[in-house]
Design an enzyme around this catalytic site. Structure first.
Site, short mmCIF file in Angstrom:
data_model
loop_
_atom_site.label_atom_id
_atom_site.label_comp_id
_atom_site.label_asym_id
_atom_site.label_seq_id
_atom_site.Cartn_x
_atom_site.Cartn_y
_atom_site.Cartn_z
CG HIS A 127 -4.14 -1.13 -1.84
ND1 HIS A 127 -5.17 -1.92 -2.21
CD2 HIS A 127 -4.73 -0.13 -0.75
CE1 HIS A 127 -6.17 -1.72 -1.56
NE2 HIS A 127 -5.94 -0.51 -0.97
N GLY A 165 -9.43 4.69 6.09
CA GLY A 165 -9.12 6.26 6.27
C GLY A 165 -7.70 6.70 7.03
CG PHE A 166 -7.17 7.20 10.30
CD1 PHE A 166 -6.71 8.34 10.41
CD2 PHE A 166 -8.60 7.21 10.30
CE1 PHE A 166 -7.72 9.54 10.54
CE2 PHE A 166 -9.27 8.11 10.37
CZ PHE A 166 -8.86 9.34 10.71
N GLY A 167 -3.83 4.82 8.06
CA GLY A 167 -2.95 3.67 8.20
C GLY A 167 -2.55 3.31 9.42
N GLY A 168 -1.67 2.04 9.54
CA GLY A 168 -1.11 1.70 10.81
C GLY A 168 -2.16 1.24 11.92
CG MET A 205 -11.67 4.19 0.81
SD MET A 205 -10.11 4.03 2.17
CE MET A 205 -8.76 4.13 1.32
CG MET A 235 -11.74 -2.09 3.78
SD MET A 235 -10.14 -1.82 3.18
CE MET A 235 -9.64 -0.67 4.53
CG ASP A 280 -5.43 2.99 0.62
OD1 ASP A 280 -6.57 2.24 0.25
OD2 ASP A 280 -4.47 2.55 1.34
CB SER A 305 -0.94 0.00 1.12
OG SER A 305 -1.51 1.18 1.38
N GLY A 326 0.92 -2.14 4.15
CA GLY A 326 1.41 -0.98 4.22
C GLY A 326 2.72 -0.87 5.07
CB SER A 327 3.09 0.59 8.50
OG SER A 327 2.20 -0.32 9.05
CG ASP A 359 -5.88 -2.33 2.72
OD1 ASP A 359 -4.96 -2.24 3.47
OD2 ASP A 359 -6.75 -1.40 2.20
N GLY A 360 -5.29 -4.00 5.55
CA GLY A 360 -5.72 -3.64 7.06
C GLY A 360 -5.00 -4.36 8.14
N GLY A 361 -3.88 -3.71 8.87
CA GLY A 361 -3.08 -4.50 9.81
C GLY A 361 -2.55 -5.78 9.38
CG MET A 375 -8.24 7.79 1.85
SD MET A 375 -7.48 8.17 3.48
CE MET A 375 -6.39 6.37 3.54
CG HIS A 435 -9.27 1.13 -1.44
ND1 HIS A 435 -8.89 0.93 -0.27
CD2 HIS A 435 -10.78 1.01 -1.35
CE1 HIS A 435 -10.05 0.53 0.69
NE2 HIS A 435 -10.94 0.73 -0.15
#
Length: 218
Positions: free
Chosen positions: A32, A141-144, A67, A136, A34, A7, A196-197, A174-176, A36, A65
């Site tokens: 990916h 809306g937020f990374g990490g 959003m 999701m 994002d 991401s 991502g992170s 996607d996410g964590g 927003m 993606h």
């Protein structure tokens, strides 16, 4: 093989072109991106101009993606910019089937996404029309953020649906996503891991991506 889609939200935005090439050299299958709009989610990220600027640098699949509210308004702009996949949210304001049709009419792959609090039944009606389901596992809306367990049963349900009704459906999550949660998602039926992170902190991203591609195998 499980596909890996880093991401770009976690990339160094002052060096996006270099970060894209780093990801590609590391063996990623997709990237990916994002998008927003400050309305569907509180933050604002990138638009078609950034996608257009990155496109000449790489042939890697651009998984965009959206959003955003009323996503049909921006299908042509992102298609012109060089997106390969456009994913819209089932929770977004606007006619979702109209957006999916517009994406397909431009020759792109279409995706549908659902938030952690949205039941699988809300997207099931679209799954014969799309190429990608994006589950999701954080609130968008937020990374990490930390991985949310309620995504796993949705991945399993999507896998069953794909086997019975749409064998070509990619099931992305996607996410964590990290080494442990990515493995669990792949074992549940995910075919694409968007991370991502965790990946961008890796000194040896290539070895980590190579490992992730083995996830889900017997």
């Amino acid at each position: 093989m499980t596909k890996v889609s880093p991401s770009m939200l976690s990339a160094d935005f002052s060096r996006l072109g270099e970060e894209l090439l780093r990801v590609e050299r590391a063996g990623a299958d997709w990237i990916h991106i994002d998008v927003m709009d400050g309305m569907f989610v509180p933050n604002i990220t990138v638009g078609p101009l950034v996608v257009k600027a990155l496109r000449p640098l790489s042939r890697i699949v651009f998984d965009v993606h959206l959003m955003i509210e009323k996503p049909v308004r921006y299908v042509n702009a992102f298609a012109d910019a060089g997106a390969d996949i456009l994913t819209v949210h089932t929770e977004a304001e606007g006619e979702i089937r109209e957006a999916i049709k517009a994406i397909k009419d431009r020759g792109l792959r279409a995706g549908i996404s659902l938030n952690p609090g949205t039941p699988f039944s809300a997207v099931e009606k679209y799954l014969d029309e799309v190429d990608v389901l994006l589950v999701m596992t954080v609130q968008p809306g937020f990374g990490g953020q930390s991985f949310r367990e309620e995504g796993l049963p949705k991945i399993t349900a999507a896998g069953r649906y794909a086997e019975e009704c749409n064998p070509g459906l990619e099931i992305s999550v996607d996410g964590g996503i990290n080494r442990e949660t990515g493995r669990r998602c792949a074992e549940a039926g995910a075919t694409v891991l968007a991370a991502g992170s965790y990946l961008f902190r890796m000194d040896d991203m290539a070895s980590e991506i190579a490992l992730w591609k083995t996830f889900g195998k017997d």
